[in-house]
Design an enzyme around this catalytic site. Structure first.
Site, PDB file in Angstrom:
ATOM      1  N   ILE A   1      41.892  47.446  25.749  1.00 36.47           N
ATOM      2  CA  ILE A   1      41.060  48.586  26.168  1.00 36.47           C
ATOM      3  C   ILE A   1      41.216  48.893  27.644  1.00 36.47           C
ATOM      4  O   ILE A   1      40.595  49.828  28.151  1.00 36.47           O
ATOM      5  CB  ILE A   1      39.572  48.322  25.852  1.00 36.47           C
ATOM      6  CG1 ILE A   1      39.103  47.018  26.497  1.00 36.47           C
ATOM      7  CG2 ILE A   1      39.331  48.315  24.358  1.00 36.47           C
ATOM      8  CD1 ILE A   1      37.621  46.741  26.295  1.00 36.47           C
TER       9      ILE A   1
ATOM     10  N   GLU B   1      43.359  47.625  31.709  1.00 40.78           N
ATOM     11  CA  GLU B   1      44.095  46.656  32.513  1.00 40.78           C
ATOM     12  C   GLU B   1      43.751  46.892  33.970  1.00 40.78           C
ATOM     13  O   GLU B   1      43.734  48.037  34.443  1.00 40.78           O
ATOM     14  CB  GLU B   1      45.607  46.783  32.304  1.00 40.78           C
ATOM     15  CG  GLU B   1      46.421  45.848  33.158  1.00 40.78           C
ATOM     16  CD  GLU B   1      47.567  45.204  32.385  1.00 40.78           C
ATOM     17  OE1 GLU B   1      48.122  44.212  32.891  1.00 40.78           O
ATOM     18  OE2 GLU B   1      47.892  45.674  31.278  1.00 40.78           O
ATOM     19  N   GLY B   2      43.440  45.805  34.689  1.00 37.71           N
ATOM     20  CA  GLY B   2      43.110  45.912  36.099  1.00 37.71           C
ATOM     21  C   GLY B   2      43.888  44.896  36.901  1.00 37.71           C
ATOM     22  O   GLY B   2      44.881  44.318  36.435  1.00 37.71           O
ATOM     23  N   GLY B   3      43.430  44.670  38.145  1.00 36.28           N
ATOM     24  CA  GLY B   3      44.094  43.703  38.995  1.00 36.28           C
ATOM     25  C   GLY B   3      44.029  42.299  38.437  1.00 36.28           C
ATOM     26  O   GLY B   3      44.900  41.468  38.702  1.00 36.28           O
TER      27      GLY B   3
ATOM     28  N   GLY C   1      44.048  41.495  35.127  1.00 35.49           N
ATOM     29  CA  GLY C   1      44.902  41.366  33.960  1.00 35.49           C
ATOM     30  C   GLY C   1      44.408  42.261  32.847  1.00 35.49           C
ATOM     31  O   GLY C   1      43.513  43.088  33.036  1.00 35.49           O
TER      32      GLY C   1
ATOM     33  N   VAL D   1      42.494  43.658  29.411  1.00 33.98           N
ATOM     34  CA  VAL D   1      41.165  43.490  28.837  1.00 33.98           C
ATOM     35  C   VAL D   1      41.235  43.878  27.366  1.00 33.98           C
ATOM     36  O   VAL D   1      41.771  44.939  27.021  1.00 33.98           O
ATOM     37  CB  VAL D   1      40.121  44.362  29.563  1.00 33.98           C
ATOM     38  CG1 VAL D   1      38.730  44.117  28.981  1.00 33.98           C
ATOM     39  CG2 VAL D   1      40.127  44.085  31.061  1.00 33.98           C
TER      40      VAL D   1
ATOM     41  N   ASP E   1      33.816  45.524  46.638  1.00 32.96           N
ATOM     42  CA  ASP E   1      34.816  46.344  45.949  1.00 32.96           C
ATOM     43  C   ASP E   1      34.146  47.369  45.032  1.00 32.96           C
ATOM     44  O   ASP E   1      34.508  47.512  43.858  1.00 32.96           O
ATOM     45  CB  ASP E   1      35.769  45.459  45.157  1.00 32.96           C
ATOM     46  CG  ASP E   1      37.105  46.141  44.860  1.00 32.96           C
ATOM     47  OD1 ASP E   1      37.422  47.128  45.541  1.00 32.96           O
ATOM     48  OD2 ASP E   1      37.825  45.684  43.954  1.00 32.96           O
TER      49      ASP E   1
END
Length: 491
Positions: free
Chosen positions: A282, A284-286, A288, A290, A400
């Site tokens: 569902i 993808e971020g810094g 990895g 998801v 952040d």
């Protein structure tokens, strides 16, 4: 009496066998326990089960004129999609206490199961009820003003709330206390006070073969014995398995934090996500990828998997666990647990149906955010930040805040996520020099240039996020090929 090492109770129901992690678990029922008054002056009851546990309840539903027939065990009638474990519940007008005696001393995982089955989600007055109570474990209040409907995201929906408990004198006590908040006379007289569907207690320290539950779980690593010691143990394991890759952590970052999460096995999460199937991905971020998953009890979750190319390392992984596990607020994403197995590092969160705010504003989600909804989102984020900065026991600077780190549930309520860069804020220091981390375009100038960290860093980021929410424009994408959002607003 032989010492036990687990407890499984189907509150308000009969004995029930539940399939969990390919094993059959017997939840002992207490439906036959009346639990209330048989005489007007009798306002307490004590019950001891045959196997090392019991319950006590105090108080009468005094606004119920027929006190002898007051319901202290509730069951859901008719068709329902709820698992059987959640169709019954035990409730009390004042205090409900479950206790297990003759337990082996050690650290335990306590999972409390809830589902609001007395209120409705329609437009009638039966939907107006509010149930608020406090939760105590081993005499210490672990949740204040707990609301099942808010926690589960609606009525008639299951939710599992994990805790850790330390048993030192062979006794575990779990107490639910009504502090006089919420509704008392509608939608029905006597519908108030604490309500619980099931209790699940398992040891961290060994494989338990008693109480009808057999498990092949790996040994849990130091959960619940204090974060500094926990971090040390995790780091040793990671070092031995050569997954450090030269990165170091600083135990001081975790001082004063208490872990309130549980550990999942890699096998559990593979089953939940269909072996991390691409169709369940569902985002993808810094950190990895998801994945969406469904646990054995029906809880839908989002599983973050640390990738080998991740910009975040072991330190950020541990920070995420240490920070979010001890913070609970409607506008903060909830962490169900984690998995540390071999070279795999995973985090298990509540599932947010509408993905991120960035996806809603700049993506192709198809969501239409009207002005009242945008206003609600902005207020919700502000409430989450106010809790982090001023209202929680730990003063946290997120570092952040941005649209991709704000998730939206099915009702478009915002929840702040991704605490891998969060830091404790020291009240006696207005500025703290620190290693700069965050996202360019959202960082306050004094922080980006000189590393001065305070809660104003999050306030600046929040201001940028407000501009994005109002304008619908992405601050990191040039406008008219040359002007950023701040310049565009000025002009």
């Amino acid at each position: 009496m032989t010492a036990a090492c687990s407890l499984h109770v189907n509150c308000g129901g009969n004995d029930l066998t539940v399939r969990e992690n390919e094993q059959s678990v017997l939840y002992e029922g207490d439906a036959h326990v009346h639990g209330g008054a048989t005489k007007l002056y009798d306002a307490a009851r004590l019950y001891k089960a045959a196997r090392n546990w019991g319950l006590s309840t105090t108080g009468d539903f005094m606004d119920d004129s027929n006190f002898q027939d007051a319901q202290y065990a509730e069951s859901l009638q008719g068709n329902t999609r709820l698992p059987t474990l959640y169709t019954t519940a035990r409730l009390s007008p004042l205090t409900l206490t479950y206790f297990s005696h003759c337990l082996e001393n050690g650290e335990y995982s306590v999972k409390l199961h809830f589902a609001e089955i007395q209120f409705t989600n329609d437009s009638t007055y039966k939907s107006l009820g509010r149930r608020i109570f406090d939760i105590y474990i081993q005499g210490r209040r672990v949740r204040k003003d707990f609301n099942i409907e808010d926690e589960a995201g609606g009525v008639g929906r299951p939710v599992v709330v994990p805790f850790n408990a330390s048993v030192t004198d062979s006794i575990l006590e779990i107490r639910f206390y009504w502090a006089g908040k919420g509704t008392t006379r509608f939608p029905k007289k006597g519908v108030y006070g604490p309500l619980v569907s099931a209790i699940d207690v398992d040891p961290h320290f060994k494989t338990c073969s008693m109480g009808g539950k057999k498990s092949n779980k790996a040994v849990y690593i130091g959960v619940g014995i204090g974060v500094p010691f926990l971090v040390f143990l995790i780091l040793v394991v990671l070092w031995r398995k050569k997954c450090f890759k030269g990165r170091k952590t600083n135990d001081k970052d975790f001082e004063g934090m208490e872990l309130k999460t549980i550990s999942f096995s890699l096998k559990q999460l593979k089953i939940a996500t269909n072996n991390f199937k691409d169709s369940n991905k569902i985002g993808e971020g810094g950190f990895g990828p998801v994945f969406k998953g469904t646990l054995s009890d029906g809880t839908v979750v989002a599983v973050k998997q640390l990738s080998s190319r991740s910009k975040q390392g072991n330190r950020e992984f541990l920070t995420e666990i240490g920070v979010i596990s001890c913070l609970h607020h409607p506008n903060l994403v909830k962490l169900h647990g984690c998995c540390i197995e071999g070279d795999q590092l995973l985090l298990v969160y509540e599932y947010m149906e509408n993905n991120s705010l960035a996806n809603a504003l700049f993506g192709k989600s198809g969501l239409m955010l009207d002005w009242p909804t945008r206003f609600k989102i902005c207020i919700g984020i502000a409430r989450g930040l106010a809790f982090l900065h001023d209202e929680s026991s730990l003063k946290i600077v997120h570092r952040d805040i941005k649209a991709t780190n704000v998730l939206l549930d099915k009702d478009l309520n915002p929840k702040i996520s991704d605490f891998g860069l969060a830091r404790l804020h020291e009240d006696d220091k207005s500025h703290v020099s620190t290693r700069v981390a965050g996202t360019i375009g959202y960082m306050a100038p004094e922080y980006a240039l000189w590393g001065h960290l305070s809660d104003k860093v999050d306030v600046y980021s929040y201001g940028i996020l407000l501009l994005e929410t109002v304008s619908g424009k992405n601050n990191t994408v040039p406008i008219n090929d040359s002007i950023c959002l701040l310049d565009w607003v000025r002009f």
